[in-house]
Write an enzyme that holds these catalytic residues in place. Structure first.
Site, PDB file in Angstrom:
ATOM      1  N   LYS A  19     -29.447 102.170  61.882  1.00 26.83           N
ATOM      2  CA  LYS A  19     -29.833 102.834  60.627  1.00 26.83           C
ATOM      3  C   LYS A  19     -30.603 101.886  59.720  1.00 26.83           C
ATOM      4  O   LYS A  19     -30.474 100.653  59.785  1.00 26.83           O
ATOM      5  CB  LYS A  19     -28.617 103.416  59.883  1.00 26.83           C
ATOM      6  CG  LYS A  19     -27.552 102.405  59.418  1.00 26.83           C
ATOM      7  CD  LYS A  19     -27.777 101.831  58.025  1.00 26.83           C
ATOM      8  CE  LYS A  19     -26.719 100.811  57.651  1.00 26.83           C
ATOM      9  NZ  LYS A  19     -27.120  99.724  56.820  1.00 26.83           N
ATOM     10  N   PRO A 124     -29.418  94.503  66.836  1.00 30.68           N
ATOM     11  CA  PRO A 124     -28.936  93.166  66.478  1.00 30.68           C
ATOM     12  C   PRO A 124     -27.593  93.237  65.743  1.00 30.68           C
ATOM     13  O   PRO A 124     -27.324  94.194  65.036  1.00 30.68           O
ATOM     14  CB  PRO A 124     -30.043  92.601  65.575  1.00 30.68           C
ATOM     15  CG  PRO A 124     -31.004  93.715  65.318  1.00 30.68           C
ATOM     16  CD  PRO A 124     -30.725  94.823  66.260  1.00 30.68           C
ATOM     17  N   GLY A 132     -22.516  97.853  64.937  1.00 30.55           N
ATOM     18  CA  GLY A 132     -21.105  98.090  65.278  1.00 30.55           C
ATOM     19  C   GLY A 132     -20.679  99.494  64.891  1.00 30.55           C
ATOM     20  O   GLY A 132     -19.933 100.160  65.621  1.00 30.55           O
ATOM     21  N   ALA A 134     -22.633 102.132  64.727  1.00 30.06           N
ATOM     22  CA  ALA A 134     -23.251 103.061  65.674  1.00 30.06           C
ATOM     23  C   ALA A 134     -22.425 103.124  66.959  1.00 30.06           C
ATOM     24  O   ALA A 134     -22.185 104.212  67.497  1.00 30.06           O
ATOM     25  CB  ALA A 134     -24.682 102.618  65.990  1.00 30.06           C
ATOM     26  N   ASP A 166     -20.264 102.879  57.118  1.00 27.56           N
ATOM     27  CA  ASP A 166     -21.499 103.434  57.697  1.00 27.56           C
ATOM     28  C   ASP A 166     -21.237 104.366  58.877  1.00 27.56           C
ATOM     29  O   ASP A 166     -22.167 105.011  59.376  1.00 27.56           O
ATOM     30  CB  ASP A 166     -22.399 102.292  58.222  1.00 27.56           C
ATOM     31  CG  ASP A 166     -22.959 101.440  57.096  1.00 27.56           C
ATOM     32  OD1 ASP A 166     -23.110 101.947  55.977  1.00 27.56           O
ATOM     33  OD2 ASP A 166     -23.254 100.255  57.358  1.00 27.56           O
TER      34      ASP A 166
HETATM   35  O1  C5P Z   1     -16.652  99.642  55.255  1.00 23.26           O
HETATM   36  P1  C5P Z   1     -17.001  98.374  55.965  1.00 23.26           P
HETATM   37  O2  C5P Z   1     -15.824  97.832  56.748  1.00 23.26           O
HETATM   38  O3  C5P Z   1     -18.217  98.470  56.788  1.00 23.26           O
HETATM   39  O4  C5P Z   1     -17.317  97.317  54.839  1.00 23.26           O
HETATM   40  C1  C5P Z   1     -17.406  95.932  55.100  1.00 23.26           C
HETATM   41  C2  C5P Z   1     -17.268  95.194  53.781  1.00 23.26           C
HETATM   42  O5  C5P Z   1     -18.408  95.459  52.956  1.00 23.26           O
HETATM   43  C3  C5P Z   1     -16.081  95.613  52.958  1.00 23.26           C
HETATM   44  O6  C5P Z   1     -14.945  94.879  53.315  1.00 23.26           O
HETATM   45  C4  C5P Z   1     -16.545  95.284  51.564  1.00 23.26           C
HETATM   46  O7  C5P Z   1     -16.419  93.896  51.318  1.00 23.26           O
HETATM   47  C5  C5P Z   1     -18.034  95.581  51.610  1.00 23.26           C
HETATM   48  N1  C5P Z   1     -18.373  96.936  51.139  1.00 23.26           N
HETATM   49  C6  C5P Z   1     -18.277  97.224  49.794  1.00 23.26           C
HETATM   50  N2  C5P Z   1     -18.611  98.474  49.337  1.00 23.26           N
HETATM   51  C7  C5P Z   1     -19.064  99.416  50.186  1.00 23.26           C
HETATM   52  C8  C5P Z   1     -19.185  99.133  51.571  1.00 23.26           C
HETATM   53  C9  C5P Z   1     -18.837  97.878  52.004  1.00 23.26           C
HETATM   54  O8  C5P Z   1     -17.859  96.378  49.000  1.00 23.26           O
HETATM   55  N3  C5P Z   1     -19.394 100.617  49.720  1.00 23.26           N
END
Ligand code: C5P
Length: 336
Positions: A19, A124, A132, A134, A166
């Site tokens: 994405k 990548p 990850g 996806a 995501d």
């Molecule tokens: O949701 P995901 O595990 O992909 O997010 C990874 C990290 O990115 C979270 O632990 C957080 O630190 C940050 N994040 C955030 N706000 C979001 C999405 C991600 O702070 N809306």
């Protein structure tokens, strides 16, 4: 390679695209530690492929009781996170848990039915392109069918939201507005195609670090995505170029100042615009057309190793039955 003699026809392939965030505004930090976002997601023609298969002695793999306790194995290049560090395996285990499948671990159940997830990685890693996520979406979509879980796309998106911000978009694909943590998805119209040079960076930039830098140095904005949404309907690359917007770019550039220099160099080499991919460190260079994207790739090859030309939007996860994936067979179904 999977041992062909053990197949029972229950093998599927799924292609899952990476994405882009064409727009990303941060509205502020939330009580749960995440950040409230407004973003425009779009899939791009760079994809991973997962092959999922049920293996086991004939008879056992069709037996409902035997299938309730099975081994779930991820096969992937050693450079890819292994075991529960891999989001695709975590997605499989969570879907299994919700569907009454008990995963057998270690040496338990050597003769048990096995589900293999064979991952071919092209997106990548730790690059800001949801590779990850996806893979997790691909595992959910494919195993939902392989295991006969019967979940709707809506139910899969809700499991996806537990796995990462995501992942729900990766279930949907195409072009969508994301709100909340990024998990509230509304599909939007995009014509296209748009042409990109995707420039990964060899040194990963973890997302939490970029959001921490945002906490320290940035303020919430109320910039809206209207210009991007308008440009997507108009199919005019120059319009999209002036609308691209990512509020994680400045925090990422603070952490990695050389990315700012690379952005300037890509612009000098002829990109219409350059924007950070998600939380980075990949840079996305927008080109006027496919020829311009190829020209940009040639001009930047000496200092952008690993850069790839791609177009957007791509669809969502594309599922096909193993038996039907001959060279000429079209990919069969796209989850709506
Ligand atoms: O949701 P995901 O595990 O992909 O997010 C990874 C990290 O990115 C979270 O632990 C957080 O630190 C940050 N994040 C955030 N706000 C979001 C999405 C991600 O702070 N809306």
């Amino acid at each position: 390679m999977l041992p062909a003699e053990e197949f029972d026809g229950s093998a599927l392939r799924v292609r899952v695209p990476a994405k882009l965030n064409l727009f990303l505004a941060v509205r502020g930090r939330r009580a749960d530690g995440y950040h409230e976002l407004v973003t425009v997601y779009q899939t791009v023609s760079l994809h991973d492929e997962l092959r999922v298969a049920l293996l086991g002695l004939p008879g056992r793999r069709h037996h409902p009781a035997a299938r309730r306790r099975m081994r779930v194995e991820l096969w992937a290049d050693p450079a890819v996170p292994q075991g529960r560090d891999n989001l695709a395996l975590r997605a499989a285990l969570r879907l299994g848990e919700l569907s009454g499948i008990v995963p057998l671990e270690g040496s338990a159940g050597r003769d048990a039915v096995r589900t293999i997830i064979d991952l071919d990685k092209q997106i990548p890693m730790t690059a800001g392109m949801a590779g990850g996520s996806a893979d997790a979406a691909g595992a959910l979509v494919a195993l939902n069918r392989l295991w006969g879980c019967g979940m709707t796309a809506e139910q899969l998106r809700s499991v996806a939201a537990e796995l990462g911000s995501d992942v729900p978009f990766c279930i949907t694909g195409g072009t969508a507005l994301g709100a909340g943590r990024g998990t509230e998805i509304t599909p939007v119209l995009s014509r296209g195609p748009f042409h990109w040079l995707i420039c990964p960076d060899p040194e990963p930039l973890p997302t939490p670090e970029v959001f921490r830098a945002w906490d320290q140095h940035a303020r919430p904005t109320d910039v809206g995505p209207d210009d991007v949404l308008y440009a997507l309907r108009a199919t005019e690359p120059a319009q999209l170029a002036s609308a691209l917007h990512n509020e994680l770019e400045e925090p990422a550039f603070r952490l990695r100042p050389e990315l700012r220099d690379r952005k300037q160099a890509l612009l000098a080499a002829g990109a219409l615009a350059v924007v950070l991919a998600g939380s980075g460190p990949t840079l996305l260079a927008l080109a006027a057309d496919p020829v311009a994207a190829d020209t940009l790739a040639l001009a930047t090859a000496p200092w952008c190793p690993g850069a790839v030309v791609a177009s957007s939007p791509a669809g969502g996860p594309e599922l096909s039955d193993e038996a039907e994936t001959s060279d000429t067979a079209p990919l069969l179904r796209t989850l709506e």
